[in-house]
Design an enzyme around this catalytic site. Structure first.
Site, PDB file in Angstrom:
ATOM      1  N   CYS A  52      -9.407  -3.028  -1.701  1.00 60.77           N
ATOM      2  CA  CYS A  52      -8.468  -3.511  -0.678  1.00 60.77           C
ATOM      3  C   CYS A  52      -9.091  -4.695   0.046  1.00 60.77           C
ATOM      4  CB  CYS A  52      -8.161  -2.392   0.321  1.00 60.77           C
ATOM      5  SG  CYS A  52      -6.821  -2.808   1.472  1.00 60.77           S
ATOM      6  N   GLU A  68      -6.949   5.059  -8.202  1.00 56.61           N
ATOM      7  CA  GLU A  68      -6.596   6.477  -8.115  1.00 56.61           C
ATOM      8  C   GLU A  68      -5.120   6.660  -7.784  1.00 56.61           C
ATOM      9  OE1 GLU A  68     -10.979   8.217  -6.945  1.00 56.61           O
ATOM     10  OE2 GLU A  68      -9.667   7.703  -5.300  1.00 56.61           O
ATOM     11  N   CYS A 125     -11.130   3.671   6.917  1.00 54.35           N
ATOM     12  CA  CYS A 125     -10.572   3.944   5.583  1.00 54.35           C
ATOM     13  C   CYS A 125     -11.615   3.722   4.489  1.00 54.35           C
ATOM     14  CB  CYS A 125      -9.369   3.041   5.340  1.00 54.35           C
ATOM     15  SG  CYS A 125      -8.622   3.269   3.710  1.00 54.35           S
ATOM     16  N   CYS A 165       1.657   9.345  -5.111  1.00 55.59           N
ATOM     17  CA  CYS A 165       1.049   8.354  -4.224  1.00 55.59           C
ATOM     18  C   CYS A 165       0.345   7.338  -5.125  1.00 55.59           C
ATOM     19  CB  CYS A 165       0.067   9.057  -3.293  1.00 55.59           C
ATOM     20  SG  CYS A 165      -0.830   7.941  -2.217  1.00 55.59           S
ATOM     21  N   CYS A 195      -5.299  10.890   2.425  1.00 53.17           N
ATOM     22  CA  CYS A 195      -5.156   9.533   2.980  1.00 53.17           C
ATOM     23  C   CYS A 195      -6.513   8.965   3.389  1.00 53.17           C
ATOM     24  CB  CYS A 195      -4.317   9.538   4.251  1.00 53.17           C
ATOM     25  SG  CYS A 195      -2.668  10.136   4.057  1.00 53.17           S
ATOM     26  N   CYS A 233      -9.822  -1.961   7.549  1.00 52.29           N
ATOM     27  CA  CYS A 233      -9.672  -0.854   8.495  1.00 52.29           C
ATOM     28  C   CYS A 233     -10.975  -0.045   8.515  1.00 52.29           C
ATOM     29  CB  CYS A 233      -8.495   0.026   8.102  1.00 52.29           C
ATOM     30  SG  CYS A 233      -6.958  -0.911   7.911  1.00 52.29           S
TER      31      CYS A 233
HETATM   32  N1  SAH Z   1      -2.604  -0.350   3.142  1.00 50.35           N
HETATM   33  C1  SAH Z   1      -1.417   0.442   3.332  1.00 50.35           C
HETATM   34  C2  SAH Z   1      -1.272   1.497   2.271  1.00 50.35           C
HETATM   35  C3  SAH Z   1      -2.331   2.589   2.312  1.00 50.35           C
HETATM   36  S1  SAH Z   1      -1.600   3.978   3.021  1.00 50.35           S
HETATM   37  C4  SAH Z   1      -1.405   1.019   4.733  1.00 50.35           C
HETATM   38  O1  SAH Z   1      -2.414   0.918   5.409  1.00 50.35           O
HETATM   39  O2  SAH Z   1      -0.382   1.508   5.164  1.00 50.35           O
HETATM   40  C5  SAH Z   1      -2.928   4.954   3.480  1.00 50.35           C
HETATM   41  C6  SAH Z   1      -2.653   5.607   4.840  1.00 50.35           C
HETATM   42  O3  SAH Z   1      -3.786   6.419   5.166  1.00 50.35           O
HETATM   43  C7  SAH Z   1      -2.539   4.582   5.948  1.00 50.35           C
HETATM   44  O4  SAH Z   1      -1.610   5.010   6.902  1.00 50.35           O
HETATM   45  C8  SAH Z   1      -3.932   4.610   6.530  1.00 50.35           C
HETATM   46  O5  SAH Z   1      -3.957   4.125   7.823  1.00 50.35           O
HETATM   47  C9  SAH Z   1      -4.274   6.066   6.442  1.00 50.35           C
HETATM   48  N2  SAH Z   1      -5.714   6.325   6.463  1.00 50.35           N
HETATM   49  C10 SAH Z   1      -6.705   5.475   6.186  1.00 50.35           C
HETATM   50  N3  SAH Z   1      -7.901   6.068   6.317  1.00 50.35           N
HETATM   51  C11 SAH Z   1      -7.646   7.340   6.686  1.00 50.35           C
HETATM   52  C12 SAH Z   1      -8.468   8.473   6.947  1.00 50.35           C
HETATM   53  N4  SAH Z   1      -9.802   8.407   6.854  1.00 50.35           N
HETATM   54  N5  SAH Z   1      -7.859   9.626   7.287  1.00 50.35           N
HETATM   55  C13 SAH Z   1      -6.518   9.717   7.345  1.00 50.35           C
HETATM   56  N6  SAH Z   1      -5.698   8.689   7.099  1.00 50.35           N
HETATM   57  C14 SAH Z   1      -6.255   7.514   6.781  1.00 50.35           C
END
Ligand code: SAH
Length: 350
Positions: free
Chosen positions: A114, A94, A121, A107, A339, A118
Site C-alpha cells: 500500500c 491476500e 495498519c 474481502c 482488518c 496509516c
Molecule cells: N485502504 C482502504 C482499504 C483497506 S480497508 C481503507 O483504508 O479503507 C481496511 C480497513 O481496516 C480500514 O478501515 C482500516 O482503517 C482498518 N484497519 C487498518 N488497520 C487496522 C487494525 N490494525 N485493526 C483494525 N482495523 C484496521
C-alpha cells in the site's frame, strides 16, 4: 508461463474484436472468448471448447492468461479463510472469505502492499510494489465464490474492497473490476452487494460517484479531528476533513447511498469526549452510519484498544444523535486475517 506475451484480459471487447478480425476470424469469436475469460473464468485457451483447435493455438502463441493461484489457505477457528494468492509475476496478496450466518463476504486486495501510511495498519508497512489488474481482482472473487460453495454450500453474497491496498489509488482497474463483476457479460453480481472502502481521497470519491456503479462506499475515518487524523494517517494532511466531507456530500447527492464510516477507538488517541463530539458533528453533516471496529494489534505500536466504557460512550452519543452505529467484532484474528493485519505473514510459514 511466458511473461512476455500480452495478457489477453487487458484487452477490451472492441480491441479483441479488431485483433480477431485481423486474424481473419468473425466478430462473434471475440464475444465467445470474452465470455470464456470473464464469465466462465477460463485459465487456459484449451478450455475454450467452442473455438477451433487452430484458433486456440494461435491465441496461445500470441497471448497469455495471467491468472492467480492460491498459494496457501488458512482456516480460522471462526471459519474465516485467508488465502495467500500468488500473482503471475510471483507477487503475493491476500484475500479473505468471511462467513456469517446467512452471508459469505469476500474481502479482496487491489494493490501489492500500500502506498498510504496509516500508522496502525500492517499492510501500510509493506512497500507498494504494484497495482493489481482488474482480472486479478476478479480472480480473487472467483476463488472465494468457489470456496464458499465448497465449504459453506452457498455462493458468495458480498464483496468488500477492504484487503491490501487503497482502491482509489488503483482507480481504473478497480472500476473495471466492478464492471466485470456486475455486468451480465461477467459474473453478474448485484452492485448493491459490493462495498468499496477508502482511506478518503476526495477527488477520487467524486469521480467514483460519477461512474454510477451503484456500489456502497465506506470511509476509514478514525478521527474527525484534523490534527489527530493527520498524526495517525499522515497522508491525510493533503486532504483536509472539510474537503473529504464535501466529496462525501457529493457522493450522497449523486448516489443517494449512505456512507459507512469505519472508526477505530484507541486509548489515549481518540477516547475523549471531544473526539466523540467531533465524530458526531462530522457524521451529522452527511447521511451516514458508523461501524466501530475492534482494533487488531499489529506488533509493537503505540496503539491500544480503548476501554469498553469508551466504546459505550461513543455508541450512546451516536445513537442519541439519530445515527445508526454498529460495533464490529473482528474475524479471523487468530490467523492474521482481520482488518489491518494483512501483511503476507503466512509466507514466513510456508
Ligand atoms: N485502504 C482502504 C482499504 C483497506 S480497508 C481503507 O483504508 O479503507 C481496511 C480497513 O481496516 C480500514 O478501515 C482500516 O482503517 C482498518 N484497519 C487498518 N488497520 C487496522 C487494525 N490494525 N485493526 C483494525 N482495523 C484496521
Amino acid at each position: 508461463m511466458n511473461q512476455d506475451k500480452k495478457d489477453i484480459r487487458k484487452l477490451s471487447l472492441g480491441e479483441l474484436e479488431t485483433i480477431l478480425n485481423s486474424m481473419g476470424e468473425k466478430s462473434f469469436r471475440a464475444k465467445q472468448i470474452y465470455e470464456w475469460l470473464w464469465k466462465k473464468n477460463a485459465h487456459s485457451f484449451d478450455d475454450m471448447t467452442n473455438l477451433s483447435k487452430t484458433l486456440r493455438s494461435k491465441l496461445s502463441e500470441n497471448f497469455s492468461i495471467q491468472n492467480i493461484q492460491v498459494n496457501s489457505m488458512q482456516k480460522s477457528d471462526d471459519e474465516t479463510i485467508k488465502n495467500a494468492v500468488r500473482l503471475f509475476d510471483g507477487n503475493i496478496v491476500e484475500s479473505v472469505l468471511i462467513p456469517t450466518e446467512n452471508r459469505t463476504t469476500a474481502c479482496v486486495s487491489c494493490q501489492v502492499g500500500c502506498s498510504l501510511n496509516c500508522e496502525f495498519c500492517a499492510t501500510a508497512k509493506l512497500k507498494r510494489m504494484r497495482n493489481l489488474t482488474a482480472a486479478e481482482i476478479v480472480d480473487q472473487v472467483v476463488v472465494i465464490d468457489k470456496q464458499s460453495r465448497e465449504f459453506f454450500d452457498r455462493p458468495l453474497s458480498n464483496i468488500v474492497y477492504m484487503g491490501m491496498g487503497e482502491p482509489m489509488m488503483n482507480y481504473n482497474e478497480v472500476v473495471k473490476s466492478i464492471r466485470m463483476i456486475t455486468s451480465p457479460q461477467g459474473l453478474g453480481m448485484s452492485p448493491k452487494r459490493i462495498t468499496v472502502s477508502t482511506s478518503g481521497i476526495p477527488k477520487m470519491i467524486k469521480m467514483l460517484a460519477d461512474e454510477e456503479l451503484k456500489v456502497k462506499l465506506a470511509v476509514s475515518l478514525h478521527s474527525a479531528r484534523e490534527e489527530i487524523r493527520n498524526r495517525i494517517m499522515p497522508f491525510s494532511e493533503k486532504f483536509p476533513l472539510t474537503e473529504l466531507l464535501e466529496s462525501l456530500q457529493y457522493w450522497y447527492q449523486k448516489t443517494k447511498s449512505k456512507i459507512t464510516f469505519e472508526y477505530l477507538v484507541w486509548k489515549d488517541i481518540n477516547d475523549r469526549q471531544t473526539d466523540i463530539d467531533a465524530l458526531v458533528r462530522y457524521a451529522k453533516r452527511v447521511p451516514s452510519k458508523i461501524n466501530l471496529i475492534e482494533y487488531n494489534p499489529i506488533g509493537e505500536s503505540e496503539f491500544e484498544q480503548a476501554h469498553p466504557a469508551v466504546i459505550e460512550a461513543y455508541t450512546d452519543a451516536i445513537q442519541q444523535n439519530g445515527i445508526v452505529v454498529k460495533v464490529r467484532r473482528s474475524r479471523g484474528k487468530d490467523i492474521d486475517a482481520a482488518c489491518g493485519q494483512l501483511a503476507n505473514k503466512s509466507l514466513e510459514e510456508i
